[in-house]
Design an enzyme around this catalytic site. Structure first.
Site, mmCIF file in Angstrom:
data_model
loop_
_atom_site.group_PDB
_atom_site.id
_atom_site.type_symbol
_atom_site.label_atom_id
_atom_site.label_comp_id
_atom_site.label_asym_id
_atom_site.label_seq_id
_atom_site.Cartn_x
_atom_site.Cartn_y
_atom_site.Cartn_z
ATOM 1 N N ASP A 92 0.911 -1.351 0.115
ATOM 2 C CA ASP A 92 0.072 0.209 0.127
ATOM 3 C C ASP A 92 0.976 1.261 0.078
ATOM 4 O OD1 ASP A 92 -1.510 2.139 0.664
ATOM 5 O OD2 ASP A 92 -2.775 1.204 2.036
ATOM 6 N N LYS A 147 3.625 12.053 -17.534
ATOM 7 C CA LYS A 147 2.393 13.048 -17.444
ATOM 8 C C LYS A 147 1.036 12.158 -16.969
ATOM 9 C CE LYS A 147 0.328 13.702 -21.695
ATOM 10 N NZ LYS A 147 -1.051 12.908 -21.643
ATOM 11 N N HIS A 177 6.083 10.434 -24.430
ATOM 12 C CA HIS A 177 6.456 9.273 -25.096
ATOM 13 C C HIS A 177 6.828 9.720 -26.459
ATOM 14 C CE1 HIS A 177 2.124 9.454 -26.173
ATOM 15 N NE2 HIS A 177 2.335 8.854 -27.097
ATOM 16 N N LYS A 181 9.665 8.259 -30.067
ATOM 17 C CA LYS A 181 9.331 7.939 -31.388
ATOM 18 C C LYS A 181 10.545 8.120 -32.290
ATOM 19 C CE LYS A 181 4.219 9.218 -30.792
ATOM 20 N NZ LYS A 181 3.454 8.063 -31.014
ATOM 21 N N GLU A 215 -6.174 12.900 -33.905
ATOM 22 C CA GLU A 215 -6.268 11.468 -33.459
ATOM 23 C C GLU A 215 -7.652 11.111 -33.919
ATOM 24 O OE1 GLU A 215 -4.857 10.567 -29.590
ATOM 25 O OE2 GLU A 215 -5.208 12.813 -29.198
ATOM 26 N N ASP A 234 -3.525 17.983 -22.440
ATOM 27 C CA ASP A 234 -3.205 16.425 -22.652
ATOM 28 C C ASP A 234 -2.352 16.368 -23.840
ATOM 29 O OD1 ASP A 234 -3.865 13.636 -22.266
ATOM 30 O OD2 ASP A 234 -4.947 13.578 -24.026
ATOM 31 N N HIS A 239 3.311 17.016 -25.789
ATOM 32 C CA HIS A 239 3.807 16.488 -26.965
ATOM 33 C C HIS A 239 4.003 17.732 -28.254
ATOM 34 C CE1 HIS A 239 2.633 12.920 -25.026
ATOM 35 N NE2 HIS A 239 1.518 13.173 -25.488
ATOM 36 N N LYS A 339 -9.359 15.364 -30.732
ATOM 37 C CA LYS A 339 -9.592 14.060 -30.822
ATOM 38 C C LYS A 339 -10.996 13.814 -31.907
ATOM 39 C CE LYS A 339 -7.781 12.686 -26.406
ATOM 40 N NZ LYS A 339 -6.410 12.817 -26.804
ATOM 41 N N LYS A 344 -6.122 9.519 -38.318
ATOM 42 C CA LYS A 344 -5.044 9.624 -37.279
ATOM 43 C C LYS A 344 -3.831 10.196 -38.332
ATOM 44 C CE LYS A 344 -1.890 7.251 -34.064
ATOM 45 N NZ LYS A 344 -1.916 8.237 -32.948
HETATM 46 C C1 BG6 Z 1 -1.410 10.534 -24.755
HETATM 47 C C2 BG6 Z 1 -2.562 11.132 -24.435
HETATM 48 O O1 BG6 Z 1 -0.167 11.306 -24.022
HETATM 49 O O2 BG6 Z 1 -0.931 10.553 -26.100
HETATM 50 C C3 BG6 Z 1 -3.856 10.434 -25.241
HETATM 51 O O3 BG6 Z 1 -2.994 11.047 -23.007
HETATM 52 C C4 BG6 Z 1 -3.455 10.314 -26.748
HETATM 53 O O4 BG6 Z 1 -4.937 11.095 -25.013
HETATM 54 C C5 BG6 Z 1 -1.953 9.821 -26.892
HETATM 55 O O5 BG6 Z 1 -4.357 9.826 -27.267
HETATM 56 C C6 BG6 Z 1 -1.460 10.028 -28.267
HETATM 57 O O6 BG6 Z 1 -0.368 9.331 -28.602
HETATM 58 P P1 BG6 Z 1 -0.152 8.729 -29.835
HETATM 59 O O7 BG6 Z 1 1.304 7.836 -29.479
HETATM 60 O O8 BG6 Z 1 -1.065 7.679 -30.396
HETATM 61 O O9 BG6 Z 1 0.113 9.750 -30.845
#
Ligand code: BG6
Length: 489
Positions: A92, A147, A177, A181, A215, A234, A239, A339, A344
């Site tokens: 915990d 994040k 992330h 890439k 997206e 977000d 990003h 979104k 995409k």
């Molecule tokens: C994340 C967001 O950081 O990145 C998501 O929280 C988003 O909402 C995602 O969909 C998109 O990542 P990728 O790699 O699919 O472009």
């Protein structure tokens, strides 16, 4: 980046090991690193979570995750080796006395301790304190997290300060992330290894730049998280701003973290603030209504599971960004992300300036300018849009728009492309901070975002609706049209 080597095996502890991030991404990436023989023999992976479980229960969960998310058959011998590294501890994380359990499995003398925080941010402080008291931390222990690192400057400073009480800045690895890439990293190569771009990359030759991160997905059952967050926090705060810094920064002295971070921060500092006075002209917020995506009807934002009908959270944002420095004077950057968009697509468009004089009026009254389009995902590649003479004799010279097209999957057919998490986990294990965010960078980004959000609050307007499956609200077209430009479609 060269000087970092995998020098020691690791104890990788995943806090929140049974959660979404761990089961969908981290365990899969670790298996892939195993398959690529990139994990040291003595490396251990220790899952920590609140639920009671034996080691073999955790191994079963890992196996089920691989079956669901790996997208390829599990290799038996790789799995045997991988599963033998896995163990589980029930802790915990709010209870300080429970952290001593870690002592039973961690050997900080033999292995580097990597603490991966795959938990809700309210637990960050508890884990830091628990670790500080546990007696297992050494100077080369590392902490990895991602994040949301706060929802504004103040909360981000609080989180960073909680980490700073226990860890030195060079022990902290903050993930975005997108920096894992392949195509985002390739921006460095494109800009700083090719002289045609190093010398044609400023206000003298470039008219404007567009960054689109569209997206198809909606909020994927994450109403509670997303409705508190919105697309600006977000996606834009992290990003898109990261992509922007890679596109706009000055050449770093070398590839060391210090050099790259220094240049990125200079760009973030040079972002012209968006304020109450100019927010209406410079930004557009949108929220999707129901619509059609690839022939299927999808619900609107306010009809998503868990939705409250009066939410004014934005699922789309577009804006004009100006960078107040010498290189980018009068070159607008147009950013948009949303979104439930048409498809995409993550893409950067560099629009070059038109030529000063046109000698080909027979073909084009207005000679179209060159464009460099960098496709980051899903189809990775680069194309340059240019003009060529149409073959033929007799008559006047006739031009046609053509493309120089480079597809990465074709060019590097035999190269395995690793996912972002594989790269980032490995770099954290190597202790290389180049692809991670510094505290200063994150706080600078929040300062700029806070000003926009503050201006929206004063504006007191709801986001504009746009049908799912479209390119966002019409006013995002007007945002560019006002400057005599248009989005690349
Ligand atoms: C994340 C967001 O950081 O990145 C998501 O929280 C988003 O909402 C995602 O969909 C998109 O990542 P990728 O790699 O699919 O472009």
């Amino acid at each position: 980046m060269q000087k970092y080597e995998i020098f020691k095996p690791c104890d990788l502890v995943i806090y929140g090991a049974l959660g979404d991030l761990s089961t969908r991404k981290l365990l899969i990436s670790l298996y892939r690193l195993e398959k690529a023989e990139l994990l040291e023999n003595e490396t251990q992976i220790i899952g920590v979570d609140l639920h009671k479980k034996e080691n073999k229960g955790f191994v079963k969960i890992a196996q089920a995750s691989l079956k669901e998310f790996l997208n390829e058959d599990i290799d038996k011998s790789v799995w045997e080796k991988f599963s033998s590294r896995l163990s589980y501890l029930q802790i915990d994380l709010t209870q300080m006395d429970q952290y001593k359990k870690l002592k039973t499995v961690i050997d900080s003398k033999q292995r580097v301790l990597i603490n991966y925080f795959s938990v809700a941010p309210f637990l960050f402080k508890h884990i830091c304190q628990g670790l500080a008291q546990s007696g297992i931390l050494t100077d080369d222990a590392k902490v990895v997290m991602e994040k949301p690192l706060g929802h504004d400057l103040k909360s981000s400073q609080e989180i960073n300060s909680a980490f700073a009480e226990v860890f030195k800045e060079d022990q902290i690895f903050r993930i975005d992330h997108y920096l894992g890439k392949e195509t985002v990293l390739n921006l460095l190569a494109l800009r700083f290894a090719n002289s045609i771009f190093t010398s044609n990359w400023d206000h003298n030759t470039i008219d404007s730049i567009q960054i689109t991160v569209a997206e198809e997905v909606g909020i994927e059952g994450r109403w509670d998280y997303f409705d508190q967050t919105g697309q600006t926090r977000d996606m834009l705060q992290n990003h898109l701003l990261q992509i922007l810094t890679f596109i706009a920064m000055e050449p770093p002295v070398n590839l060391e973290a210090k050099s790259i971070r220094r240049e990125k921060i200079k760009i973030l500092e040079a972002l012209r603030p968006i304020t109450v006075e100019n927010v209406a002209k410079k930004t557009v917020r949108g929220q999707y209504s129901s619509g059609f995506l690839k022939g299927h009807e999808v619900p609107g934002y306010l009809e998503e599971d868990g939705a409250t009908t009066d939410s004014t959270t934005e699922s789309f944002v577009a804006l004009r960004v100006d960078i107040d420095n010498w290189r980018w004077a009068d070159v607008p950057f147009y950013l948009r992300t949303g979104k439930r968009m048409h498809n995409k697509r993550t893409e950067i468009v560099i629009n070059f300036k038109q030529l000063p004089h046109n000698i080909f009026k027979d073909s084009f009254i207005d000679l179209p300018a060159n464009k460099l389009v960098i496709h980051l995902q899903p189809k990775e590649g680069i194309d340059i849009q240019m003009l060529n003479k149409v073959p033929g004799i007799g008559g006047n010279i006739k031009l046609q728009k053509t493309k120089l097209d480079l597809s990465f999957s074709e060019t590097f057919k035999n190269k395995k492309v690793f996912g972002g998490y594989e790269r980032l986990i490995l770099e954290a294990m190597r202790g290389n901070p180049t692809l991670f965010l510094s505290r200063e960078e994150i706080e600078q980004a929040w300062t700029w975002i806070d000003s926009i959000r503050n201006a929206w609050e004063h504006q007191n307007e709801s986001p504009k609706p746009y049908p799912a499956g479209s390119w966002g609200p019409v006013s995002s077209v007007a945002l560019l049209a006002r400057d005599g430009r248009a989005w690349e479609e």
